[in-house]
Design an enzyme around this catalytic site. Structure first.
Site, PDB file in Angstrom:
ATOM      1  N   GLU A 260       0.962  -1.321   0.064  1.00  0.00           N
ATOM      2  CA  GLU A 260       0.207  -0.010   0.148  1.00  0.00           C
ATOM      3  C   GLU A 260       0.865   1.172  -0.076  1.00  0.00           C
ATOM      4  O   GLU A 260       1.853   1.108   0.721  1.00  0.00           O
ATOM      5  CB  GLU A 260      -0.927   0.048   1.216  1.00  0.00           C
ATOM      6  CG  GLU A 260      -2.096  -1.041   1.291  1.00  0.00           C
ATOM      7  CD  GLU A 260      -2.946  -0.906   2.356  1.00  0.00           C
ATOM      8  OE1 GLU A 260      -3.335  -1.914   2.626  1.00  0.00           O
ATOM      9  OE2 GLU A 260      -2.977   0.173   3.269  1.00  0.00           O
ATOM     10  N   HIS A 278      -8.481   1.035   1.588  1.00  0.00           N
ATOM     11  CA  HIS A 278      -8.124   0.608   2.983  1.00  0.00           C
ATOM     12  C   HIS A 278      -9.210   1.628   3.727  1.00  0.00           C
ATOM     13  O   HIS A 278      -8.812   2.522   4.536  1.00  0.00           O
ATOM     14  CB  HIS A 278      -6.536   0.932   3.214  1.00  0.00           C
ATOM     15  CG  HIS A 278      -6.458   0.341   4.802  1.00  0.00           C
ATOM     16  ND1 HIS A 278      -5.093  -0.218   4.910  1.00  0.00           N
ATOM     17  CD2 HIS A 278      -7.153  -0.077   5.762  1.00  0.00           C
ATOM     18  CE1 HIS A 278      -5.129  -0.752   6.231  1.00  0.00           C
ATOM     19  NE2 HIS A 278      -6.468  -0.506   6.703  1.00  0.00           N
TER      20      HIS A 278
END
Ligand code: 8YV
Length: 322
Positions: A260, A278
């Site tokens: 990420e 997320h």
């Protein structure tokens, strides 16, 4: 013992306004007031001399950061329930208590999991893209068919607070729910073979890293769906891409990624993949409550001089006072 005047708290991200107000009421707040991760060097420099840090799961909380903070550091309040980014042993060795924010994000995270499952099964994101592109379409009995949830089997991997809540919500949609965890449920292999959809709710640990790798993915039912709102690295993303390209899985919905905020380009390309950035705990309610738990932990540690309620390493407290 009176509190040290205006203990210094360093927060690594922009925070909800009510949380900032509470922090400013009690502490000298150094706020990295941005949504993106600040450069590591800025975090290290600002941490120097801090009494407390407020971190998020994409910060690397390790010996380097602890040492950059120095000897005043007593507590790290992690704005999240997962804490795989924190070197707990290094914190404990330095007498630094680490806390997290369980419970208050359970509902929000479970809701997003079901939202992703529905989006995937009913092709919501695909339909949205089609309409936005301006593609021609018309109502017809065979157009953009998905799969209903009722009567299908959901396999929940990890049976903690969030996994159980997902199970409860899925049952309300008429799903049959089975689970696999370290201490209860059915063996993972059986779950993978049985489930029409698999949802991941384990913390990321050395044991769960790539839990869904090549072999486990091959054990899933042909045409099954995968949902991940836990941690990206619980799934081997390369292996998942291969399973999707080969058509062995019908689709995947992912809120978390191995690297990420980077996302595998093939995942971004595939129509049968739903991607969110997320956001599982990203409701106003949950994020505010998470912030208030952080404030509580900081006040407990720095004012009350008591071990905070959600300390992950309470033993660090006695070590610091020794
Ligand atoms: C983050 C999460 O905390 O709680 C977790 O483990 O991954 C998220 O809820 C959230 O993004 C705020 O930092």
């Amino acid at each position: 013992m009176p509190a040290p005047p205006r203990a210094r708290v360093v927060a690594t991200r922009r925070l909800p306004a009510p949380v900032v107000s509470e922090l400013r009421a009690s502490f000298e707040l150094v706020l990295h007031d941005r949504v993106e991760a600040p450069p590591r060097d800025d975090v290290l420099a600002s941490a120097a001399g801090a009494d407390a840090l407020l971190t998020v799961p994409t910060d690397r909380v390790d010996a380097e950061l602890l040492d950059a903070a120095g000897g005043r550091l007593r507590v790290i309040a992690q704005y999240g329930v997962g804490h795989d980014n924190v070197d707990l042993a290094a914190a404990t060795a330095r007498g630094v208590v680490v806390t997290n924010t369980p419970d208050v994000l359970t509902g929000a995270t479970a809701e997003l999991t079901i939202a992703l499952l529905l989006a995937l099964a009913r092709r919501v994101a695909e339909g949205d893209r089609l309409v936005r592109r301006g593609d021609p379409w018309s109502l017809s009995p065979t157009f953009l068919l998905g799969t209903g949830l009722a009567g299908r089997t959901l396999g929940v991997v990890g049976w903690g607070r969030i996994g159980r809540e997902v199970g409860r919500l899925a049952a309300a949609h008429g799903m049959r729910v089975v689970h696999a965890s370290r201490s209860s449920g059915i063996p993972l292999d059986r779950l993978l073979a049985d489930a029409d959809a698999v949802s991941l709710h384990t913390p990321l640990t050395p044991e769960t890293r790539h839990l869904l790798g090549e072999e486990a993915l091959a054990r899933m039912r042909p045409g099954a769906l995968l949902v991940n709102t836990s941690r990206g690295a619980v799934v081997d993303e390369q292996a998942l891409v291969r399973a999707l390209l080969a058509g062995r899985l019908a689709g995947a919905a992912l809120d978390v990624f191995e690297d990420e905020p980077d996302v595998h380009p093939e995942l971004r390309r595939l129509e049968n993949v739903v991607l969110t950035p997320h956001i599982a705990s990203a409701t106003h309610e949950a994020r505010e409550a998470m912030g208030m738990l952080c404030v509580e932990a900081l006040r407990d540690a720095l004012f009350e001089r008591t071990v905070p309620r959600h300390a992950l390493n309470p033993v660090a407290w006695s070590r610091a006072d020794a």
